[in-house]
Design a protein around this motif. Structure first.
Motif, PDB file in Angstrom:
ATOM      1  N   ILE A 258       0.823  -1.225   0.000  1.00 25.82           N
ATOM      2  CA  ILE A 258       0.000   0.000   0.000  1.00 25.82           C
ATOM      3  C   ILE A 258       0.850   1.265   0.000  1.00 25.82           C
ATOM      4  O   ILE A 258       0.797   2.085  -0.925  1.00 25.82           O
ATOM      5  N   SER A 310      -8.061 -10.041   3.971  1.00 26.85           N
ATOM      6  CA  SER A 310      -8.776  -9.029   3.207  1.00 26.85           C
ATOM      7  C   SER A 310      -7.991  -7.713   3.265  1.00 26.85           C
ATOM      8  O   SER A 310      -7.080  -7.551   4.073  1.00 26.85           O
ATOM      9  N   GLU A 311      -8.374  -6.772   2.406  1.00 30.64           N
ATOM     10  CA  GLU A 311      -7.638  -5.516   2.319  1.00 30.64           C
ATOM     11  C   GLU A 311      -7.702  -4.723   3.615  1.00 30.64           C
ATOM     12  O   GLU A 311      -6.738  -4.055   3.998  1.00 30.64           O
ATOM     13  N   ILE A 312      -8.829  -4.772   4.326  1.00 35.09           N
ATOM     14  CA  ILE A 312      -8.961  -4.003   5.557  1.00 35.09           C
ATOM     15  C   ILE A 312      -8.013  -4.533   6.624  1.00 35.09           C
ATOM     16  O   ILE A 312      -7.408  -3.763   7.391  1.00 35.09           O
ATOM     17  N   TRP A 313      -7.826  -5.860   6.678  1.00 35.82           N
ATOM     18  CA  TRP A 313      -6.909  -6.425   7.662  1.00 35.82           C
ATOM     19  C   TRP A 313      -5.461  -6.181   7.263  1.00 35.82           C
ATOM     20  O   TRP A 313      -4.588  -6.033   8.129  1.00 35.82           O
ATOM     21  N   LEU A 315      -4.473  -3.452   5.725  1.00 38.24           N
ATOM     22  CA  LEU A 315      -4.272  -2.059   6.116  1.00 38.24           C
ATOM     23  C   LEU A 315      -4.051  -1.937   7.620  1.00 38.24           C
ATOM     24  O   LEU A 315      -3.172  -1.193   8.075  1.00 38.24           O
ATOM     25  N   ALA A 316      -4.852  -2.667   8.409  1.00 28.93           N
ATOM     26  CA  ALA A 316      -4.681  -2.630   9.864  1.00 28.93           C
ATOM     27  C   ALA A 316      -3.320  -3.193  10.268  1.00 28.93           C
ATOM     28  O   ALA A 316      -2.650  -2.650  11.162  1.00 28.93           O
ATOM     29  N   THR A 319      -0.522  -0.748   9.449  1.00 26.68           N
ATOM     30  CA  THR A 319      -0.601   0.419  10.336  1.00 26.68           C
ATOM     31  C   THR A 319       0.053   0.115  11.676  1.00 26.68           C
ATOM     32  O   THR A 319       0.876   0.893  12.181  1.00 26.68           O
TER      33      THR A 319
END
Length: 359
Positions: A258, A310-313, A315-316, A319
């Motif tokens: 990302i 998944s993309e949200i995990w 990203l988390a 981060t």
């Protein structure tokens, strides 16, 4: 029986203490992380270098398979490791030597496009030189203690970073030279100190973690190489400037999830904007298409299901990893999160089976 009662009680006590004294818990965690940081760096480097090392050793095995003497096997690991490290360092140096002159040329273009502003700045500095000197002297007198400690902290951090990297490299080389011995010793320790059921679970978890990390790192490196080649071919076909330099940047930064994409896009926009401002929109359109090819074709086909997040995990994960360990944390956080997800998924499936609940 007493042990089974004691362990949950101990876990509850530790959890309550962490909630009650969270600042001390975070400080203790930070101290522990800093203590083992060289070994974390070394382990990450070993995993990355091991991906091409395995293929080079297979090639060595094929080349010297007909030799009756055992000397090729004795020198296989050190020779292949030296060749792998030389290859990686050479690729990084070639990329840096190509990008460096283009960045220097872009900086010179910026300077040439701002002659009037630089002349006005020079005149203004000359007129206010005495005021600036007085302001600097006053700031120094009022903040010299703070500046001294800040300088000392920065110097200490740089020395710590360099020492961590050096120790990490040495540790990575040791791991790679003795990986079979270390793997065997770890397996024997698990079998010796754990029950049969617990040992089988830990060995299965270790095998899954190795598969996830190896698949992710190998897939990321191959995907970065393919993405760089596609970027180079597309930019050459479209007649965009700095095709090779931007492709190298895109390939190298593709390893960082990302954030690497955002940085490579910004650097590409800066280079294209300085050399050919009229082609910025063409580059933006091309980069968007390139990212769709990466997300829809390259990443699923090459990296495959080694991550399974998944993309949200993702990203988390990056981060949290970035806030803890910077760039290294961003790179490693995705496979670590994938291993955690594997543990949770396996635990959930076992509990559902015990309760006779259909999945």
């Amino acid at each position: 029986m007493e042990r089974q009662r004691f362990l949950p009680l101990l876990a509850v006590i530790i959890f309550i203490w962490v909630l009650w004294r969270y600042e001390a818990a975070l400080a203790l965690l930070g101290f522990f992380c800093n203590l083992i940081m060289p070994f974390i760096i070394g382990g990450c480097l070993a995993f990355i270098v091991n991906v091409p090392l395995v293929h080079i050793e297979r090639l060595w095995q094929k080349l010297f398979a007909r030799f009756s003497s055992d000397w090729p096997q004795k020198i296989k690991r050190p020779v292949c490791l030296i060749f792998t490290l030389t290859l990686i360092i050479g690729i990084v140096l070639i990329g840096g030597l190509k990008i460096g002159p283009d960045l220097h040329q872009s900086f010179n273009m910026i300077v040439k496009t701002l002659p009037k502003a630089s002349a006005e700045l020079t005149v203004s500095l000359k007129e206010r030189w005495s005021e600036l000197l007085r302001a600097v002297d006053s700031y120094w007198e009022n903040n010299k203690t703070t500046l001294f400690y800040n300088t000392l902290n920065i110097t200490t951090s740089l020395i710590s970073l360099v020492s961590n990297i050096v120790i990490g490299v040495v540790f990575a080389v040791y791991l790679l030279l003795n990986k079979e011995t270390i793997s065997r010793q770890t397996r024997n320790m698990i079998l010796a100190f754990c029950s049969g059921k617990r040992a089988a679970y830990l060995l299965d978890l270790g095998s899954a973690a190795h598969t996830i990390f190896s698949g992710y790192i190998g897939g990321q490196l191959l995907e970065a190489f393919c993405l760089g080649l596609l970027c180079l071919a597309g930019m050459l076909l479209l007649g965009l400037p700095y095709a090779l330099s931007i492709s190298v940047i895109v390939g190298f930064l593709a390893i960082i999830p990302i954030i690497g994409t955002i940085i490579s896009a910004l650097l590409g926009l800066i280079l294209i904007g300085l050399a050919a401002p009229g082609k910025i929109w063409l580059f933006i359109l091309f980069f968007f298409v390139l990212q769709r090819i990466e997300g829809d074709i390259l990443y699923p086909k090459i990296v495959g299901k080694s991550v399974g997040l998944s993309e949200i995990w993702v990203l988390a994960a990056i981060t949290v990893g970035g806030s803890l360990y910077g760039v290294l944390g961003i790179i490693v956080s995705v496979p670590v999160a994938s291993v955690i997800a594997y543990i949770l998924s396996d635990s959930v499936q076992k509990r559902l089976q015990q309760k006779n609940i259909e999945q």
